[in-house]
Design a protein around this motif. Structure first.
Motif, PDB file in Angstrom:
ATOM      1  N   THR A  86       0.847  -1.180   0.000  1.00  0.00           N
ATOM      2  CA  THR A  86       0.000   0.000   0.000  1.00  0.00           C
ATOM      3  C   THR A  86       0.886   1.233   0.000  1.00  0.00           C
ATOM      4  O   THR A  86       2.068   1.173   0.349  1.00  0.00           O
ATOM      5  N   ARG A  87       0.286   2.336  -0.383  1.00  0.00           N
ATOM      6  CA  ARG A  87       1.022   3.592  -0.431  1.00  0.00           C
ATOM      7  C   ARG A  87       1.554   3.957   0.952  1.00  0.00           C
ATOM      8  O   ARG A  87       2.690   4.379   1.102  1.00  0.00           O
ATOM      9  N   GLU A  88       0.741   3.750   1.961  1.00  0.00           N
ATOM     10  CA  GLU A  88       1.126   4.106   3.326  1.00  0.00           C
ATOM     11  C   GLU A  88       2.300   3.258   3.823  1.00  0.00           C
ATOM     12  O   GLU A  88       3.196   3.758   4.494  1.00  0.00           O
ATOM     13  N   SER A  89       2.288   1.972   3.483  1.00  0.00           N
ATOM     14  CA  SER A  89       3.385   1.112   3.932  1.00  0.00           C
ATOM     15  C   SER A  89       4.692   1.460   3.224  1.00  0.00           C
ATOM     16  O   SER A  89       5.767   1.352   3.815  1.00  0.00           O
ATOM     17  N   VAL A 103       5.510   4.545   2.023  1.00  0.00           N
ATOM     18  CA  VAL A 103       5.985   5.854   2.485  1.00  0.00           C
ATOM     19  C   VAL A 103       6.619   5.734   3.865  1.00  0.00           C
ATOM     20  O   VAL A 103       7.540   6.476   4.201  1.00  0.00           O
ATOM     21  N   SER A 104       6.178   4.762   4.655  1.00  0.00           N
ATOM     22  CA  SER A 104       6.732   4.620   6.008  1.00  0.00           C
ATOM     23  C   SER A 104       8.126   3.997   6.009  1.00  0.00           C
ATOM     24  O   SER A 104       8.857   4.121   6.980  1.00  0.00           O
ATOM     25  N   TYR A 136      10.439   9.317   0.148  1.00  0.00           N
ATOM     26  CA  TYR A 136       9.570   8.932  -0.960  1.00  0.00           C
ATOM     27  C   TYR A 136      10.212   7.967  -1.955  1.00  0.00           C
ATOM     28  O   TYR A 136       9.557   7.522  -2.891  1.00  0.00           O
TER      29      TYR A 136
END
Length: 124
Positions: free
Chosen positions: A5-8, A10-11, A41
């Motif tokens: 996922t995008r969130e995973s 970016v973290s 990023y």
């Protein structure tokens, strides 16, 4: 297998130990802001470019467009990614201490490793 996922992405922090073993901030190639943006990023942009995830936001689409040269990079992260790609894909410089003999082109003819080259010197 975990779904990306995008969130995973970016973290996670992006690093490149092969090309930048001491980190982006210590390389001298990037400013402080560029190295921070690339670290934050880079994993996301790499996943977008490799097609591992599809763009879900306009920011993701801008990352892809800048990475593929369809538009000029606007954000710090886009500029840092383009700069990073230029740095790691630049041609490697040859060494005068290399182990391979270079072939020399004289009058359109290429001389290989096994060819003898005679050099005439004007003696005074």
């Amino acid at each position: 297998m975990t779904k990306l996922t995008r969130e995973s992405l970016v973290s996670r922090l992006f690093n490149d130990p092969k090309n930048y073993p001491y980190g982006f901030s210590r390389s001298g190639d990037f400013s402080i802001n560029e190295s921070k943006a690339l670290s934050q990023y880079g994993v996301l942009i790499a996943a977008l470019v490799d097609g591992e995830i599809s763009p879900s936001t306009p920011e993701d689409e801008n990352f892809l467009a800048a990475a593929f040269g369809k538009q000029d990079p606007q954000s710090i992260a886009e500029k840092a990614w383009v700069k990073y790609q230029k740095r790691i894909n630049r041609p490697k410089m040859g060494s005068i201490y290399g182990s391979h003999k270079a072939s020399i082109e004289i009058d359109g003819e290429s001389t290989g490793e096994d060819d003898d080259i005679s050099i005439e010197l004007d003696e005074e």
